[in-house]
Design an enzyme around this catalytic site. Structure first.
Site, PDB file in Angstrom:
ATOM      1  N   GLU A   1       9.065   7.357  12.699  1.00  0.00           N
ATOM      2  CA  GLU A   1       8.664   6.242  11.818  1.00  0.00           C
ATOM      3  C   GLU A   1       7.876   5.272  12.694  1.00  0.00           C
ATOM      4  O   GLU A   1       8.456   4.528  13.485  1.00  0.00           O
ATOM      5  CB  GLU A   1       9.908   5.557  11.221  1.00  0.00           C
ATOM      6  CG  GLU A   1      10.725   6.447  10.291  1.00  0.00           C
ATOM      7  CD  GLU A   1      10.119   6.616   8.899  1.00  0.00           C
ATOM      8  OE1 GLU A   1       9.055   6.033   8.626  1.00  0.00           O
ATOM      9  OE2 GLU A   1      10.707   7.353   8.093  1.00  0.00           O
TER      10      GLU A   1
ATOM     11  N   CYS B   1       6.609  -3.535  10.091  1.00  0.00           N
ATOM     12  CA  CYS B   1       5.689  -2.385  10.195  1.00  0.00           C
ATOM     13  C   CYS B   1       4.823  -2.198   8.955  1.00  0.00           C
ATOM     14  O   CYS B   1       3.740  -1.648   9.029  1.00  0.00           O
ATOM     15  CB  CYS B   1       6.476  -1.114  10.475  1.00  0.00           C
ATOM     16  SG  CYS B   1       7.691  -0.764   9.201  1.00  0.00           S
TER      17      CYS B   1
HETATM   18  P1  NAD Z   1       8.715   0.607  20.901  1.00  0.00           P
HETATM   19  O1  NAD Z   1       8.059   1.901  20.617  1.00  0.00           O
HETATM   20  O2  NAD Z   1       8.251  -0.190  22.062  1.00  0.00           O
HETATM   21  O3  NAD Z   1      10.297   0.804  21.104  1.00  0.00           O
HETATM   22  C1  NAD Z   1      11.097   1.500  20.164  1.00  0.00           C
HETATM   23  C2  NAD Z   1      12.297   2.072  20.882  1.00  0.00           C
HETATM   24  O4  NAD Z   1      11.847   2.999  21.863  1.00  0.00           O
HETATM   25  C3  NAD Z   1      13.164   1.049  21.601  1.00  0.00           C
HETATM   26  O5  NAD Z   1      14.513   1.350  21.387  1.00  0.00           O
HETATM   27  C4  NAD Z   1      12.794   1.239  23.060  1.00  0.00           C
HETATM   28  O6  NAD Z   1      13.882   0.993  23.936  1.00  0.00           O
HETATM   29  C5  NAD Z   1      12.425   2.703  23.129  1.00  0.00           C
HETATM   30  N1  NAD Z   1      11.408   2.979  24.157  1.00  0.00           N
HETATM   31  C6  NAD Z   1      10.418   2.167  24.578  1.00  0.00           C
HETATM   32  N2  NAD Z   1       9.674   2.778  25.519  1.00  0.00           N
HETATM   33  C7  NAD Z   1      10.213   4.006  25.684  1.00  0.00           C
HETATM   34  C8  NAD Z   1       9.892   5.119  26.533  1.00  0.00           C
HETATM   35  N3  NAD Z   1       8.873   5.074  27.377  1.00  0.00           N
HETATM   36  N4  NAD Z   1      10.661   6.207  26.444  1.00  0.00           N
HETATM   37  C9  NAD Z   1      11.683   6.269  25.577  1.00  0.00           C
HETATM   38  N5  NAD Z   1      12.046   5.253  24.755  1.00  0.00           N
HETATM   39  C10 NAD Z   1      11.320   4.130  24.823  1.00  0.00           C
HETATM   40  O7  NAD Z   1       8.578  -0.226  19.536  1.00  0.00           O
HETATM   41  P2  NAD Z   1       9.042  -1.711  19.279  1.00  0.00           P
HETATM   42  O8  NAD Z   1       8.113  -2.611  20.029  1.00  0.00           O
HETATM   43  O9  NAD Z   1      10.505  -1.850  19.475  1.00  0.00           O
HETATM   44  O10 NAD Z   1       8.786  -1.848  17.700  1.00  0.00           O
HETATM   45  C11 NAD Z   1       7.539  -2.159  17.173  1.00  0.00           C
HETATM   46  C12 NAD Z   1       6.816  -0.933  16.658  1.00  0.00           C
HETATM   47  O11 NAD Z   1       7.681  -0.213  15.781  1.00  0.00           O
HETATM   48  C13 NAD Z   1       5.594  -1.271  15.833  1.00  0.00           C
HETATM   49  O12 NAD Z   1       4.552  -0.385  16.150  1.00  0.00           O
HETATM   50  C14 NAD Z   1       6.057  -1.053  14.406  1.00  0.00           C
HETATM   51  O13 NAD Z   1       5.035  -0.765  13.496  1.00  0.00           O
HETATM   52  C15 NAD Z   1       6.991   0.087  14.576  1.00  0.00           C
HETATM   53  N6  NAD Z   1       7.945   0.123  13.473  1.00  0.00           N
HETATM   54  C16 NAD Z   1       7.853   1.144  12.574  1.00  0.00           C
HETATM   55  C17 NAD Z   1       8.726   1.167  11.492  1.00  0.00           C
HETATM   56  C18 NAD Z   1       8.678   2.263  10.465  1.00  0.00           C
HETATM   57  O14 NAD Z   1       9.614   2.370   9.698  1.00  0.00           O
HETATM   58  N7  NAD Z   1       7.631   3.060  10.399  1.00  0.00           N
HETATM   59  C19 NAD Z   1       9.690   0.163  11.334  1.00  0.00           C
HETATM   60  C20 NAD Z   1       9.733  -0.845  12.276  1.00  0.00           C
HETATM   61  C21 NAD Z   1       8.866  -0.862  13.353  1.00  0.00           C
END
Ligand code: NAD
Length: 402
Positions: A159, A193
């Site tokens: 997602e 998002c």
């Molecule tokens: P992110 O991708 O930075 O982090 C998400 C998760 O991944 C966190 O738990 C983080 O600890 C983990 N993570 C980060 N880097 C990682 C790595 N290198 N390896 C493994 N895990 C890692 O996203 P964010 O900043 O927390 O959230 C914002 C993003 O999420 C935006 O792009 C938003 O659009 C998206 N989002 C999508 C939805 C949806 O339902 N489609 C909902 C909410 C947010």
């Protein structure tokens, strides 16, 4: 994040309760074997789909809705009979602690665990073999998760984010559009998002929309939104600084004020933004709304189709034909006509992205199905061997009926 109480109730609590009620009310039906059509040779046998759990699933959540985006998939994962490892975002520390300390008191410890982990530990966590990974976060990290999953051939739901367009046609009630767009854009200080990421409209509509958006923002948050209890803050310093650079796009028509100590960015509308401006290069994820002027609906559709497929496309028009045209001629995870965000409240609709905005879907029965292995089963009787002889060697054309 200083998420307003109402927005917390709406986006974190109510949506989880909806999912819970939907699941509790329907689970006994969803989990039943599904009997399927049979052929002549299997007419007397049992053919059915068994709803098996995958096994151990990993759910990784982001920070912007740190409760809902963990609990909604968790509900479906447990309902489908899986064991679950939950990895909250390390950015929203209080919610992470709430999950790590609170959830285990309500869940069977043999079947679930919460892992409080940053990037380094999550990278190691992903080296383990899971039976399913459900990831919500950015497209960049989604790629990392999918690469790790591919090494173990683990199925994934991703997602992800994207840049959701919002087309506003010349025929509409401008003030209603302004309220609905402003609510969707400035909810959770834009850190959603499915928020409309930019408006596409004609130059004439931009002129009408700007005062209407100003009126809507003042109605919602008063003359100084920094003092409003109904407007949130940017999650962290890095995000704040990133957003500040996006303000250098087009001209600031509304808002634009920032206060770094308070991590406050006013609800901001940027007019006459060019496709090459910084605000149009990435997902905004903050309270900034660029308006890009287009000549007409065809140009808006071409603009949308020339970019990555978004999580949702929004279209506003009092002419249903226009809304339907935008729906027909674009591709996105979801679609919402004449409103923003509200499609997410229906558990009967699948929620998910396509292309760069994600893979797979959830909500309601779709969540249960996501975490379920649909096992195709045929259970035959032991007798009627004469019928079976038709497919055994020695083969002949006669047996094929030729
Ligand atoms: P992110 O991708 O930075 O982090 C998400 C998760 O991944 C966190 O738990 C983080 O600890 C983990 N993570 C980060 N880097 C990682 C790595 N290198 N390896 C493994 N895990 C890692 O996203 P964010 O900043 O927390 O959230 C914002 C993003 O999420 C935006 O792009 C938003 O659009 C998206 N989002 C999508 C939805 C949806 O339902 N489609 C909902 C909410 C947010």
């Amino acid at each position: 994040m200083r998420k307003p109480f109402f927005e917390c109730e709406f986006s974190e609590i109510l949506l989880c309760k909806n999912e819970l009620h939907e699941t509790l009310n329907n689970l006994s039906h969803w989990m039943k074997d599904e009997h399927v059509d049979k052929s002549l040779v299997t007419r007397l046998d049992l053919a059915f789909i068994r709803k098996d759990p995958y096994g151990v699933v990993l759910i990784i959540g982001p920070w912007n809705c740190p409760i809902h985006l963990l609990l909604v998939p968790l509900i479906g994962a447990i309902a489908a009979g899986n064991c679950v490892i939950i990895k909250p975002s390390e950015i929203t520390k209080n919610s992470e602690r709430l999950m790590a300390e609170g959830l285990p008191s309500y869940l069977d410890k043999d079947c679930s665990a919460v892992v409080a982990a940053g990037v380094e530990e999550t990278t190691r966590l992903l080296e383990n073999k899971f039976d399913y990974i459900f990831f919500t976060g950015s497209s960049a990290v989604g790629r990392i998760v999918m690469t790790a999953a591919a090494k173990q051939l683990t199925p994934v739901t991703l997602e992800l984010g994207g840049k959701n367009p919002c087309y506003v046609s010349d025929s509409c009630d401008v003030q209603n559009v302004a309220r609905r767009v402003a609510w969707g854009r400035f909810f959770n200080a834009g850190q959603i998002c499915i928020a409309p990421n930019y408006v596409l409209c004609s130059a004439e509509m931009q002129e009408k929309l700007l005062p209407a958006l100003h009126k809507a923002i003042t109605e919602f948050y008063g003359p100084n939104p920094q003092e409003s209890p109904d407007f949130g803050r940017i999650v962290g310093d890095r995000q704040f600084q990133r957003l500040q650079t996006l303000l250098r796009s087009g001209r600031v028509a509304i808002g634009g004020q920032t206060d770094e100590k308070d991590r406050y960015i006013a609800p901001t509308v940027l007019a006459d933004v060019l496709p090459s401006d910084p605000a149009m290069q990435e997902e905004i994820f903050g309270p900034i709304l660029p308006i890009v002027v287009v000549a007409n609906m065809d140009e808006a559709i071409d603009f949308i189709n020339s970019r990555e497929r978004p999580l949702v496309v929004y279209a506003f028009s009092s002419d249903d034909k226009v809304v339907n045209q935008v729906l027909e001629r674009t591709s996105s995870g979801g679609f919402c006509g004449n409103d923003t965000l509200m499609h997410v409240t229906l558990t009967s609709l699948p929620f998910g992205g396509i292309g760069n905005s994600g893979l797979g879907m959830h909500h309601g029965k779709f969540t249960f199905d996501t975490f379920t292995h649909h096992r195709g089963c045929l259970h035959r009787g032991m007798g009627r061997e004469a019928l079976h002889a038709l497919r055994y060697p020695p083969y002949s054309q006669q047996k094929l009926g030729i």
